[in-house]
Write a protein that holds these residues in place. Structure first.
Motif, PDB file in Angstrom:
ATOM      1  N   UNK A   1       9.485   4.970   5.985  1.00 33.26           N
ATOM      2  CA  UNK A   1      10.349   5.051   4.801  1.00 33.26           C
ATOM      3  C   UNK A   1      11.825   4.969   5.170  1.00 33.26           C
ATOM      4  N   UNK A   2      12.222   5.678   6.217  1.00 28.40           N
ATOM      5  CA  UNK A   2      13.612   5.648   6.671  1.00 28.40           C
ATOM      6  C   UNK A   2      13.979   4.257   7.168  1.00 28.40           C
ATOM      7  N   UNK A   3      13.109   3.665   7.987  1.00 31.51           N
ATOM      8  CA  UNK A   3      13.317   2.320   8.513  1.00 31.51           C
ATOM      9  C   UNK A   3      13.428   1.299   7.375  1.00 31.51           C
TER      10      UNK A   3
ATOM     11  N   UNK B   1       0.833  -1.193   0.000  1.00 29.61           N
ATOM     12  CA  UNK B   1       0.000   0.000   0.000  1.00 29.61           C
ATOM     13  C   UNK B   1       0.872   1.250   0.000  1.00 29.61           C
ATOM     14  N   UNK B   2       0.385   2.266  -0.644  1.00 34.27           N
ATOM     15  CA  UNK B   2       1.043   3.563  -0.587  1.00 34.27           C
ATOM     16  C   UNK B   2       0.889   4.097   0.834  1.00 34.27           C
ATOM     17  N   UNK B   3       1.985   4.525   1.434  1.00 30.73           N
ATOM     18  CA  UNK B   3       1.903   5.034   2.802  1.00 30.73           C
ATOM     19  C   UNK B   3       0.977   6.237   2.901  1.00 30.73           C
ATOM     20  N   UNK B   4       0.962   7.060   1.868  1.00 30.25           N
ATOM     21  CA  UNK B   4       0.113   8.259   1.900  1.00 30.25           C
ATOM     22  C   UNK B   4      -1.370   7.930   1.816  1.00 30.25           C
ATOM     23  N   UNK B   5      -1.716   6.714   1.370  1.00 28.48           N
ATOM     24  CA  UNK B   5      -3.130   6.343   1.267  1.00 28.48           C
ATOM     25  C   UNK B   5      -3.689   5.746   2.555  1.00 28.48           C
ATOM     26  N   UNK B   6      -2.839   5.507   3.536  1.00 29.71           N
ATOM     27  CA  UNK B   6      -3.267   4.818   4.750  1.00 29.71           C
ATOM     28  C   UNK B   6      -3.997   5.694   5.760  1.00 29.71           C
TER      29      UNK B   6
END
Length: 105
Positions: A44-46, A28-33
């Motif tokens: 994203x960094x992790x 999933x796109x993180x921005x869609x969550x």
């Protein structure tokens, strides 16, 4: 998507985004969550760090432990930000799922 009940798996797989849909499959796109921008950046960094460790065949056990602990902590934060959802953590290094309990209310 923030109001939806989701069943998510947080993982550091090389080809992923860090979060996948456990029922439908696929990342999933993180921005869609519907999670905070801070948590999106943290994931994203992790993910970048976990993927780099993959290319060393997970040879640094201390780093694997640190990143897995951070993954579980981020899973707890996802639960806090998306109440009613279910989240599991999958350690790509150890190839095991770790359930993340819902916060006590």
């Amino acid at each position: 998507m923030g109001a939806c009940v989701l069943y998510l798996v947080l993982d550091g797989m090389v080809s992923g985004t860090g979060v996948r849909d456990a029922f439908e499959g696929g990342y999933l796109s993180l921005s869609s969550l519907g999670i905070s921008a801070n948590l999106q950046e943290r994931i994203s960094t992790w993910l970048s760090e976990y993927q780099a460790l993959h290319f060393t065949s997970f040879s640094n056990a201390d780093e694997v432990a640190r990143l897995d602990e951070e993954g579980v902590a981020m899973g707890r934060q996802i639960l806090a930000e998306l109440p009613g959802s279910k989240v599991e953590y999958f350690s790509a290094a150890k190839m095991i799922k770790i359930p993340i309990p819902k916060p006590m209310t």
